[in-house]
Design a protein around this motif. Sequence first.
Motif, PDB file in Angstrom:
ATOM      1  N   LEU A 107       0.825  -1.204   0.000  1.00  0.00           N
ATOM      2  CA  LEU A 107       0.000   0.000   0.000  1.00  0.00           C
ATOM      3  C   LEU A 107       0.859   1.254   0.000  1.00  0.00           C
ATOM      4  O   LEU A 107       1.987   1.269   0.508  1.00  0.00           O
ATOM      5  CB  LEU A 107      -0.911   0.026   1.226  1.00  0.00           C
ATOM      6  N   ASN A 108       0.297   2.333  -0.534  1.00  0.00           N
ATOM      7  CA  ASN A 108       0.941   3.641  -0.487  1.00  0.00           C
ATOM      8  C   ASN A 108       0.650   4.272   0.882  1.00  0.00           C
ATOM      9  O   ASN A 108      -0.108   5.232   1.007  1.00  0.00           O
ATOM     10  CB  ASN A 108       0.415   4.513  -1.630  1.00  0.00           C
ATOM     11  N   LEU A 109       1.268   3.707   1.912  1.00  0.00           N
ATOM     12  CA  LEU A 109       0.933   4.089   3.288  1.00  0.00           C
ATOM     13  C   LEU A 109       1.194   5.569   3.565  1.00  0.00           C
ATOM     14  O   LEU A 109       0.369   6.251   4.182  1.00  0.00           O
ATOM     15  CB  LEU A 109       1.735   3.233   4.272  1.00  0.00           C
ATOM     16  N   VAL A 110       2.336   6.055   3.132  1.00  0.00           N
ATOM     17  CA  VAL A 110       2.658   7.466   3.385  1.00  0.00           C
ATOM     18  C   VAL A 110       1.632   8.369   2.713  1.00  0.00           C
ATOM     19  O   VAL A 110       1.103   9.316   3.309  1.00  0.00           O
ATOM     20  CB  VAL A 110       4.084   7.783   2.903  1.00  0.00           C
ATOM     21  N   GLY A 111       1.325   8.058   1.453  1.00  0.00           N
ATOM     22  CA  GLY A 111       0.352   8.867   0.734  1.00  0.00           C
ATOM     23  C   GLY A 111      -1.030   8.827   1.365  1.00  0.00           C
ATOM     24  O   GLY A 111      -1.710   9.856   1.478  1.00  0.00           O
TER      25      GLY A 111
ATOM     26  N   PHE B 120      -6.355   9.284   5.603  1.00  0.00           N
ATOM     27  CA  PHE B 120      -6.991   7.987   5.792  1.00  0.00           C
ATOM     28  C   PHE B 120      -6.708   7.481   7.210  1.00  0.00           C
ATOM     29  O   PHE B 120      -5.586   7.560   7.699  1.00  0.00           O
ATOM     30  CB  PHE B 120      -6.463   6.979   4.771  1.00  0.00           C
ATOM     31  N   SER B 121      -7.729   6.946   7.853  1.00  0.00           N
ATOM     32  CA  SER B 121      -7.570   6.433   9.210  1.00  0.00           C
ATOM     33  C   SER B 121      -6.899   5.066   9.186  1.00  0.00           C
ATOM     34  O   SER B 121      -6.835   4.396   8.144  1.00  0.00           O
ATOM     35  CB  SER B 121      -8.940   6.307   9.877  1.00  0.00           C
ATOM     36  N   ASN B 122      -6.416   4.621  10.357  1.00  0.00           N
ATOM     37  CA  ASN B 122      -5.833   3.283  10.452  1.00  0.00           C
ATOM     38  C   ASN B 122      -6.851   2.209  10.077  1.00  0.00           C
ATOM     39  O   ASN B 122      -6.496   1.193   9.462  1.00  0.00           O
ATOM     40  CB  ASN B 122      -5.303   3.033  11.859  1.00  0.00           C
ATOM     41  N   GLU B 123      -8.108   2.424  10.451  1.00  0.00           N
ATOM     42  CA  GLU B 123      -9.153   1.447  10.119  1.00  0.00           C
ATOM     43  C   GLU B 123      -9.356   1.352   8.608  1.00  0.00           C
ATOM     44  O   GLU B 123      -9.500   0.246   8.051  1.00  0.00           O
ATOM     45  CB  GLU B 123     -10.467   1.829  10.801  1.00  0.00           C
ATOM     46  N   GLN B 124      -9.371   2.495   7.936  1.00  0.00           N
ATOM     47  CA  GLN B 124      -9.518   2.480   6.478  1.00  0.00           C
ATOM     48  C   GLN B 124      -8.320   1.791   5.815  1.00  0.00           C
ATOM     49  O   GLN B 124      -8.490   0.988   4.885  1.00  0.00           O
ATOM     50  CB  GLN B 124      -9.637   3.905   5.948  1.00  0.00           C
TER      51      GLN B 124
ATOM     52  N   LEU C 250      -8.456  -1.959   6.231  1.00  0.00           N
ATOM     53  CA  LEU C 250      -9.467  -2.556   5.363  1.00  0.00           C
ATOM     54  C   LEU C 250      -8.966  -2.635   3.918  1.00  0.00           C
ATOM     55  O   LEU C 250      -9.182  -3.653   3.226  1.00  0.00           O
ATOM     56  CB  LEU C 250     -10.755  -1.732   5.442  1.00  0.00           C
ATOM     57  N   ILE C 251      -8.283  -1.606   3.459  1.00  0.00           N
ATOM     58  CA  ILE C 251      -7.703  -1.633   2.106  1.00  0.00           C
ATOM     59  C   ILE C 251      -6.657  -2.744   2.018  1.00  0.00           C
ATOM     60  O   ILE C 251      -6.616  -3.508   1.048  1.00  0.00           O
ATOM     61  CB  ILE C 251      -7.084  -0.261   1.764  1.00  0.00           C
ATOM     62  N   HIS C 252      -5.820  -2.835   3.056  1.00  0.00           N
ATOM     63  CA  HIS C 252      -4.802  -3.894   3.081  1.00  0.00           C
ATOM     64  C   HIS C 252      -5.442  -5.285   3.022  1.00  0.00           C
ATOM     65  O   HIS C 252      -5.000  -6.158   2.260  1.00  0.00           O
ATOM     66  CB  HIS C 252      -3.957  -3.763   4.340  1.00  0.00           C
ATOM     67  N   ASN C 253      -6.479  -5.505   3.800  1.00  0.00           N
ATOM     68  CA  ASN C 253      -7.140  -6.809   3.814  1.00  0.00           C
ATOM     69  C   ASN C 253      -7.820  -7.110   2.480  1.00  0.00           C
ATOM     70  O   ASN C 253      -7.885  -8.272   2.053  1.00  0.00           O
ATOM     71  CB  ASN C 253      -8.152  -6.871   4.949  1.00  0.00           C
ATOM     72  N   THR C 254      -8.320  -6.068   1.824  1.00  0.00           N
ATOM     73  CA  THR C 254      -8.915  -6.267   0.501  1.00  0.00           C
ATOM     74  C   THR C 254      -7.884  -6.815  -0.476  1.00  0.00           C
ATOM     75  O   THR C 254      -8.135  -7.802  -1.185  1.00  0.00           O
ATOM     76  CB  THR C 254      -9.498  -4.945  -0.022  1.00  0.00           C
TER      77      THR C 254
END
Length: 256
Positions: free
Chosen positions: A192-196, A202-206, A209-213
């Motif tokens: 994921l583009n975590l820094v971006g 974006f929250s940690n929860e969001q 969820l993107i990571h799990n997707t």
Amino acid sequence: MNQISPLAYVHPEAKLGDNNIIGPFCYIDRDVEIGDNNVMQNSVTIHVGARIGNNNEFFPGASISTKPQDLKFRGEETTCIVGDNNSIRENVTISRGTASKGKTVVGSNNLLMENMHVGHDCVLGSGLIIGNSTKLAGEVVVDDNAILSGSVLVHQFCHIGGYVMVQGGSRSPMDIPPYIIAGRDPLKYCGLNLVGLRRRGFSNEQIDLIHNTYRLLYNTGTLKEGIEEVRKTLPMTKEVEYILNFVENSQRGIIR
């Protein structure tokens, strides 16, 4: 009042708003519409069919609404639409549309860096950063808030998702789904583009969820099976729906 250098040429049929600055050796063709508060430094060319919004800055050598580099083009009337608050740097070229879509579109609040090219019928969103010498072939779509580093080559008809970061020097023959880093050779998913995402609020929860997707998409059998598993397992937030819609509608296939 517009400030037009005596060394510039503005076609009498061009339509200009107010408070534009047009520097020396600029060329503004017929069938051009320009809004307010735009700055065109020296040697900027605005060709037939340009529709330019407000508060844009064009640097020397920029060429907007150029004739498409498409052998099927037969001189049909098409446009090149540029939104507001864009910084279009030196020697950027943006082709106008062809009969395929009729228009090339560049959104607002974008930074298009030196010597990059936007091909005919491309659709670029807003909030983009596109690096030096990056080339977008015809009919490429780039969603909002994507970052393409320098010297990226994008194949025609590719779709690049929002909030991505694409490594410099990459070649993209396939679609790049949203929220990720794309890199290596051949181009691959690199997380994921975590820094971006964090910079964009974006929250940690969001993010989780993107990571799990993506974990389910890439690690559950076929892509179709991964999509089914995501729909069965995860809540359908707008981020998850965006990813799934992107993947399901991909014409060229997504990078893995």
